[in-house]
Design a protein around this motif. Structure first.
Motif: not given
Length: 756
Positions: A549-568
């Motif tokens: 997992a990394i940080y990015s301004p471009d959204n690829l979703g979060h595969f592990g959490l099975n979420l389309m959008r996720y931000a700390h």
């Protein structure tokens, strides 16, 4: 850019030329490039003056630049490395307090070709004079730089072990990899005695013999655990001393007032944290939804410390926080992202104390579906500070004096809401890799007391799910406002890793489907392995197949959490990514001062790259410290036997995990026996060619500790368990399946005995 020499350029063309040609943007260069003469030159001068008056260009001597742009030749301080090992720096003289200094990829490798020039060799901490070029790679730093001259070598302290010499003085045995041994004269030893860990600075490097150094500070005996985390701090270049300006800025901060805030101080929010937590950056509350349209529903509130009220973009506090990226946690200390005045005081949601917060109120159905959410800038007063075990005990029927009064009105509604959210989570099916996390406990002297696996309570899962939902809400709100942000992204496993896992699973008669994989595909594999001898082995391989997992301004979703959008969003005290998301929310939702700036938005790619690197740096330092602590703890147990588990299989030998210590050691292939061992990557095994006996990932084994090197964090074992009969496929000796080596029994060791 191709120039048409026909007429005076318009403003847009002129600005584009200045941006793309920072090394030839004087008035004379521009006139020459556009073929301007006579009256056109006068008109150009007038146009440039207008652009300067409007703040669209600025002048450095005769050179014109765009505001926030670097001049063609710049002093660069090299601060870190990217994920590929390349050097990353920032401009040394950056005067604009309101802007984030851009990152620069610094090229020092020797170029090729006739006209190529070799830049001086530089490293982290050095200051260089460099030629600056706008980067063509839009996913990396905004600039690249070619080093012209090395201005100043790194002068901050490094670490070494002092070894006293007869007659006075001593030698420094380096801690850092590839560092050289140094000599210290007696009058520069600063009272260090043999075996002390010391901070040193090179004072003279002669042409012949060893370089000389002086001791700056005696950390303490290298035999003490307290020295070990300091080794990691220096080895990984983690900033651990706050500059005076940063400390002064933190000390001058005043508590927030009610200005621009909703008063939520009567809401019974509580914090639930580990018992030894010093800062509390999140508080939670839940209640039944009174709406008749949502029977059985819940309203969940998560309040997060409003760090953005105290740490403004471009301030000394902000620049230092970005430099650190995150807090780093060691068993004996924490290297915080922010000074204690901010992290442990003004932004800690202390019980019974007014504290500013950014809160999200979320409405869920009885089955865990989120209906809506809203963000608020508030003032709260935490009703209670509880530990995980304390809250769990109350729910389980054994409340103490503190939790008994909170049970019905505060805790039970939280657990009811969690049951609903858990239903939603189960439908979402995130990756279910619930691997135990070990914790090193130190005694009063700072020595390793024991290694424990803390129980995984519903209280932990409740807080975790509340934070996940708050993070999702933050990303959704910012997307809705079309506001740039930094996502926490986790890509699907690469095709290469999928194929490696697929080959391995085939050896266990398990299969992984092809095509567009989701987390539940891996969950099915994990479920099929439960209760089987290879359960641990399968979990290890599924874990290894995952991307980082990394940080990015471009959204690829979060595969592990099975979420389309996720931000700390939930830990701005200890993660810079969360602070950026707070500022973005404040700006996008018009919640007052402290919003994200245009300069920050333009630098999101650089910021995301920097904090991703900082996160990897922290993880490596924490892992190295644990390895060194355990090696130190076991140094007097050489010759003892231990029950272990094979955690890695390589061409060179076997990695052995000691579950009771959370440590890994190595068994060289040359010590396994007299057979000829083959490495089979698909089966994750080493197999004897003559006997067919071998060792496989996940096997339980007995080993003897042969060597412990505390400074290197290394353990070497001798295998005592006899290999087991390997599956037929694991005895394939095609070269494509891996290298092989003949085991050679070391003098003084006996042959392996049977497994217990």
């Amino acid at each position: 850019m191709t120039i048409s020499k026909t007429a005076l350029p318009d403003r847009e063309t002129l600005l584009r030329f200045i941006t793309e040609n920072p090394d030839r943007a004087t008035k004379r260069d521009i006139a020459k490039a556009f073929g301007l003469k006579g009256d056109d030159r006068v008109a150009l001068k007038s146009m440039l003056r207008e652009l300067a008056d409007e703040g669209l260009v600025q002048k450095d001597r005769k050179q014109l630049t765009r505001p926030g742009r670097l001049p063609p030749v710049t002093l660069i301080d090299i601060t870190t490395r990217d994920s590929h090992g390349g050097l990353i720096g920032r401009p040394a003289n950056w005067d604009d307090e309101g802007q984030v200094a851009p990152a620069v990829a610094v090229r020092t490798a020797r170029a090729t070709g006739r006209s190529a020039k070799a830049g001086p060799t530089a490293g982290i901490g050095d200051r260089v004079l460099a030629k600056i070029f706008p980067s063509k790679d839009k996913t990396g730093p905004a600039y690249t730089a070619r080093v012209i001259k090395l201005i100043d070598r790194r002068k901050d302290a490094s670490l070494g072990v002092f070894r006293a010499m007869p007659g006075g003085g001593g030698r420094i045995m380096p801690i850092a990899r590839q560092a050289q041994e140094l000599v210290v004269d007696d009058d520069h030893a600063k009272g260090a005695v043999d075996g002390d860990l010391v901070e040193i600075q090179v004072s003279r490097a002669g042409r012949y013999g060893l370089a000389r150094a002086q001791v700056l500070n005696v950390v303490g005996s290298v035999a003490s655990e307290k020295a070990i985390s300091m080794i990691a701090i220096h080895d990984h270049g983690i900033p651990h001393i706050f500059p005076d300006r940063v400390t002064a800025e933190a000390e001058a901060a005043e508590p927030a007032t009610m200005a621009g805030r909703e008063d939520w101080r009567q809401m019974p929010l509580i914090t639930i944290d580990p018992p030894d937590a010093k800062d509390h950056d999140d508080a939670v509350h839940a209640e039944p939804d009174p709406s008749p349209d949502n029977k059985g529903g819940h309203i969940v509130t998560v309040a997060i410390a409003d760090v953005s009220h105290y740490v403004f973009a471009g301030s000394a506090l902000d620049r230092e926080a970005l430099k650190r990226g995150n807090s780093v946690y060691f068993p004996d200390r924490v290297v915080p992202m922010l000074p204690e005045r901010i992290s442990n005081d003004l932004c800690s949601l202390k019980e019974g104390v007014d504290r500013p917060a950014l809160a999200v109120r979320m409405t869920f159905t009885g089955t865990g579906q989120k209906l809506r959410h809203s963000f608020h800038r508030v003032m709260i007063k935490s009703l209670a500070k509880l530990s995980y075990s304390q809250a769990q005990a109350a729910i389980d029927g054994t409340p103490d004096d503190r939790t008994e009064t909170l049970l019905d009105g505060v805790l039970r509604p939280l657990w009811d809401a969690y049951e609903a959210m858990r239903s939603g989570r189960d439908k979402r099916q995130p990756l279910e890799l619930d691997l135990p996390e070990r914790k090193i406990l130190l005694d009063e002297q700072g020595k390793v007391d024991r290694v424990v696996v803390p129980p995984r309570l519903d209280a932990h899962k409740l807080i975790e799910e509340c934070m996940i939902q708050a993070n999702v809400a933050a990303a959704e709100s910012l997307e809705r406002k079309r506001q740039g942000l930094i996502y926490r992204i986790h890509d699907a496993p690469s095709l290469a890793k999928q194929e490696t896992l697929r080959e391995f699973l085939a050896t266990l008669d398990l299969s992984l489907s092809r095509g567009n994989l989701r987390a539940n595909n891996f969950n099915q594999i994990l479920a099929n392995a439960v209760g089987k001898p290879h359960e641990t082995m399968v979990s290890e391989m599924v874990l290894r197949s995952q991307s980082q997992a990394i940080y990015s301004p471009d959204n690829l979703g979060h595969f592990g959490l099975n979420l389309m959008r996720y931000a700390h969003f939930t830990s701005p005290i200890r993660r810079y990514a969360d602070l950026i998301v707070h500022r973005a929310l404040i700006g996008a939702l018009k919640l007052g001062d402290g919003g994200i700036t245009a300069e920050e938005e333009a630098a999101l790619t650089d910021i995301a790259a920097d904090i991703s690197t900082s996160e990897r740096r922290a993880m490596a330092a924490e892992r190295d410290t644990v390895d060194r602590l355990i090696a130190h703890h076991l140094a007097d147990k050489v010759g003892d036997t231990f029950d272990g588990r094979i955690s890695g299989v390589t061409r060179s030998g076997l990695f052995i995990a000691l579950p009771q210590f959370g440590a890994d050691g190595f068994v060289p292939i040359s010590t396994l026996g007299l057979d000829y061992f083959v490495h089979d990557e698909a089966h994750q095994a080493l197999t004897g060619q003559e006997t067919g006996l071998g060792y496989r990932l996940g096997d339980s084994v007995e080993v003897r500790l042969i060597e412990a090197l505390p400074l290197a964090g290394a353990l070497r074992f001798e295998m005592l368990s006899e290999g087991r009969k390997m599956p037929k496929g694991a005895r394939s000796f095609h070269k494509a399946k891996g290298a092989s080596a003949r085991g050679r029994r070391q003098p003084g060791t006996r042959a392996p005995r049977g497994r217990r």
